[in-house]
Design an enzyme around this catalytic site. Structure first.
Site, PDB file in Angstrom:
ATOM      1  N   SER A 137       7.768  -1.991   6.520  1.00 55.77           N
ATOM      2  CA  SER A 137       7.955  -0.444   6.455  1.00 55.77           C
ATOM      3  C   SER A 137       9.827  -0.022   6.919  1.00 55.77           C
ATOM      4  O   SER A 137       9.835  -0.928   7.688  1.00 55.77           O
ATOM      5  CB  SER A 137       7.091   0.418   6.173  1.00 55.77           C
ATOM      6  OG  SER A 137       7.947   2.059   5.782  1.00 55.77           O
ATOM      7  N   TYR A 151       2.353   5.408  13.532  1.00 53.56           N
ATOM      8  CA  TYR A 151       2.776   4.731  11.572  1.00 53.56           C
ATOM      9  C   TYR A 151       4.362   3.921  12.035  1.00 53.56           C
ATOM     10  O   TYR A 151       4.195   2.535  11.917  1.00 53.56           O
ATOM     11  CB  TYR A 151       2.780   4.969  10.364  1.00 53.56           C
ATOM     12  CG  TYR A 151       3.955   4.472   9.394  1.00 53.56           C
ATOM     13  CD1 TYR A 151       2.344   3.876   8.537  1.00 53.56           C
ATOM     14  CD2 TYR A 151       4.315   4.568   8.669  1.00 53.56           C
ATOM     15  CE1 TYR A 151       2.276   3.010   7.239  1.00 53.56           C
ATOM     16  CE2 TYR A 151       4.559   4.052   7.211  1.00 53.56           C
ATOM     17  CZ  TYR A 151       3.721   3.243   7.025  1.00 53.56           C
ATOM     18  OH  TYR A 151       3.810   2.201   5.833  1.00 53.56           O
TER      19      TYR A 151
HETATM   20  P1  NDP Z   1      -2.759   1.853  -0.801  1.00 55.00           P
HETATM   21  O1  NDP Z   1      -3.755   2.579   0.410  1.00 55.00           O
HETATM   22  O2  NDP Z   1      -2.661   1.312  -1.929  1.00 55.00           O
HETATM   23  O3  NDP Z   1      -3.292   0.436  -0.218  1.00 55.00           O
HETATM   24  C1  NDP Z   1      -3.911  -0.299   1.274  1.00 55.00           C
HETATM   25  C2  NDP Z   1      -4.468  -1.450   0.910  1.00 55.00           C
HETATM   26  O4  NDP Z   1      -5.173  -1.931   2.416  1.00 55.00           O
HETATM   27  C3  NDP Z   1      -5.637  -1.184   0.079  1.00 55.00           C
HETATM   28  O5  NDP Z   1      -5.897  -2.382   0.192  1.00 55.00           O
HETATM   29  C4  NDP Z   1      -6.896  -1.038   1.429  1.00 55.00           C
HETATM   30  O6  NDP Z   1      -7.589  -1.392   1.330  1.00 55.00           O
HETATM   31  C5  NDP Z   1      -5.939  -1.935   2.870  1.00 55.00           C
HETATM   32  N1  NDP Z   1      -6.826  -1.318   4.178  1.00 55.00           N
HETATM   33  C6  NDP Z   1      -6.925  -0.371   4.930  1.00 55.00           C
HETATM   34  N2  NDP Z   1      -7.168  -0.420   5.794  1.00 55.00           N
HETATM   35  C7  NDP Z   1      -7.955  -1.169   5.920  1.00 55.00           C
HETATM   36  C8  NDP Z   1      -8.739  -2.230   7.078  1.00 55.00           C
HETATM   37  N3  NDP Z   1      -9.272  -1.635   7.585  1.00 55.00           N
HETATM   38  N4  NDP Z   1      -9.205  -3.615   6.296  1.00 55.00           N
HETATM   39  C9  NDP Z   1      -9.269  -3.983   5.331  1.00 55.00           C
HETATM   40  N5  NDP Z   1      -8.795  -3.121   4.640  1.00 55.00           N
HETATM   41  C10 NDP Z   1      -7.848  -2.332   4.402  1.00 55.00           C
HETATM   42  O7  NDP Z   1      -1.095   1.336  -0.075  1.00 55.00           O
HETATM   43  P2  NDP Z   1       0.366   0.565  -0.046  1.00 55.00           P
HETATM   44  O8  NDP Z   1      -0.083  -0.403  -0.826  1.00 55.00           O
HETATM   45  O9  NDP Z   1       1.063   1.325  -0.847  1.00 55.00           O
HETATM   46  O10 NDP Z   1       0.119  -0.279   0.983  1.00 55.00           O
HETATM   47  C11 NDP Z   1       0.046  -1.690   1.423  1.00 55.00           C
HETATM   48  C12 NDP Z   1       1.531  -1.768   2.616  1.00 55.00           C
HETATM   49  O11 NDP Z   1       2.792  -1.044   2.158  1.00 55.00           O
HETATM   50  C13 NDP Z   1       1.048  -1.516   3.427  1.00 55.00           C
HETATM   51  O12 NDP Z   1       1.074  -2.185   5.006  1.00 55.00           O
HETATM   52  C14 NDP Z   1       2.183   0.218   3.937  1.00 55.00           C
HETATM   53  O13 NDP Z   1       1.725   0.374   4.729  1.00 55.00           O
HETATM   54  C15 NDP Z   1       2.739  -0.585   3.620  1.00 55.00           C
HETATM   55  N6  NDP Z   1       3.972   0.093   2.825  1.00 55.00           N
HETATM   56  C16 NDP Z   1       3.391   1.210   1.603  1.00 55.00           C
HETATM   57  C17 NDP Z   1       4.764   1.460   1.157  1.00 55.00           C
HETATM   58  C18 NDP Z   1       4.338   2.711   0.471  1.00 55.00           C
HETATM   59  O14 NDP Z   1       5.433   3.921  -0.441  1.00 55.00           O
HETATM   60  N7  NDP Z   1       3.314   2.842  -0.168  1.00 55.00           N
HETATM   61  C19 NDP Z   1       6.452   1.407   1.698  1.00 55.00           C
HETATM   62  C20 NDP Z   1       6.055   1.012   3.190  1.00 55.00           C
HETATM   63  C21 NDP Z   1       5.581  -0.277   2.935  1.00 55.00           C
HETATM   64  P3  NDP Z   1      -9.801  -0.266   1.210  1.00 55.00           P
HETATM   65  O15 NDP Z   1      -9.005   0.593   1.105  1.00 55.00           O
HETATM   66  O16 NDP Z   1     -10.179  -1.979   0.032  1.00 55.00           O
HETATM   67  O17 NDP Z   1     -10.191  -1.084   2.558  1.00 55.00           O
END
Ligand code: NDP
Length: 252
Positions: A137, A151
């Protein structure tokens, strides 16, 4: 770009950026293993991929992490690309009573899982001379909001982990890179328990912090990830790529 016969693991493939990455790899011919805890969300993404392997798993659990790699190898026979994308953004102030509990959870999800999956996957990726991409990020590089020490720390560590592992794996022909998105419209805020109006407020605030006055779609991040995973990026390793709508250069 073609990923015909390439095998890709995408953690956090059930939502947002990970879902877009999995769908794009699949549309480019890859065999994808998509990982998440929510089986309904995983199934919805799986419908948009060609013959995917869906793995209901919690990346913070070591046995689940082993299962992710072992089942992928058992099902597809090899592994070319690992995308460490699963992440959470739980807020906490350093002054909060539960500061350390939030820190441990965020570090376990965003950083430790990435380290452990890389450890497990690297021997397989060395065999295929593939590559690893970590989703960090811009919060690794700049502080945008209060209550984000956990974070921010997890993502900053992820960036340097990427460089460190890239240096080790280069002699094996394996590349490792990191992508640093700015605001992207996904479920990440909803997953913190905010209602629709609060989510809109957060995204409007995020948008106002960018020079281009916009929030990215998840597909834009997937475009960069598939480029970095492809042979077009064969000379790129240990590098970080900011895609943030100019939030880091925003002036008054
Ligand atoms: P979402 O919340 O839409 O997706 C997060 C994903 O991570 C889900 O598929 C969730 O799956 C999975 N996840 C979380 N915890 C676990 C766990 N313990 N085990 C397995 N899977 C897990 O978020 P984003 O798509 O926005 O985020 C994806 C990445 O991008 C993250 O690392 C985030 O920090 C990064 N990011 C996002 C930004 C944004 O503005 N959206 C900006 C910068 C970085 P499930 O719920 O099925 O477990």
């Amino acid at each position: 770009m073609s990923f015909n016969d390439k095998v890709v693991i995408v953690t956090g493939g059930s939502s947002g950026i990970g879902a877009a990455i999995a769908i794009q790899f699949s549309s480019l011919g890859a065999k994808v293993a998509i990982v998440g805890r929510n089986d309904k969300k995983l199934d919805a993404v799986a419908k948009k991929c060609k013959n995917p392997l869906t793995l209901v798993a919690d990346v913070t659990k070591e046995n689940d992490a082993k299962r992710i790699v072992n089942d992928t190898i058992k099902h597809f026979g090899k592994l070319d690309i690992l995308i460490n994308n699963a992440g959470i953004a739980n807020p906490a102030s350093i002054l909060d009573e539960n500061a350390m509990a939030v820190f441990d959870l965020v570090m376990a999800t965003n950083l430790r899982s990435c380290v452990y999956l890389t450890h497990l996957a690297a021997p397989h990726i060395i065999k295929t001379k593939g590559n690893i991409i970590n989703i960090s990020s811009v919060a690794a590089l700049q502080v945008y909001s209060k209550q984000s020490f956990a974070y921010n720390s997890s993502k900053a560590a992820m960036d340097h982990f990427t460089r460190s592992v890239a240096a080790e794996l280069a002699s094996h022909g394996v590349r490792v890179n990191v992508v640093n998105p700015g605001p992207v419209k996904t479920d990440i805020i909803e997953n913190l328990g905010m209602d629709k109006a609060q989510q809109e407020d957060v995204f409007a605030k995020m948008k106002s912090l960018t020079a281009l006055d916009r929030v990215s779609d998840a597909e834009e991040i997937a475009d960069l990830v598939t480029f970095l995973a492809s042979d077009k990026a064969k000379g790129i390793t240990g590098s970080s790529f900011v895609t943030d709508n100019g939030s880091m250069i925003k002036t008054d």
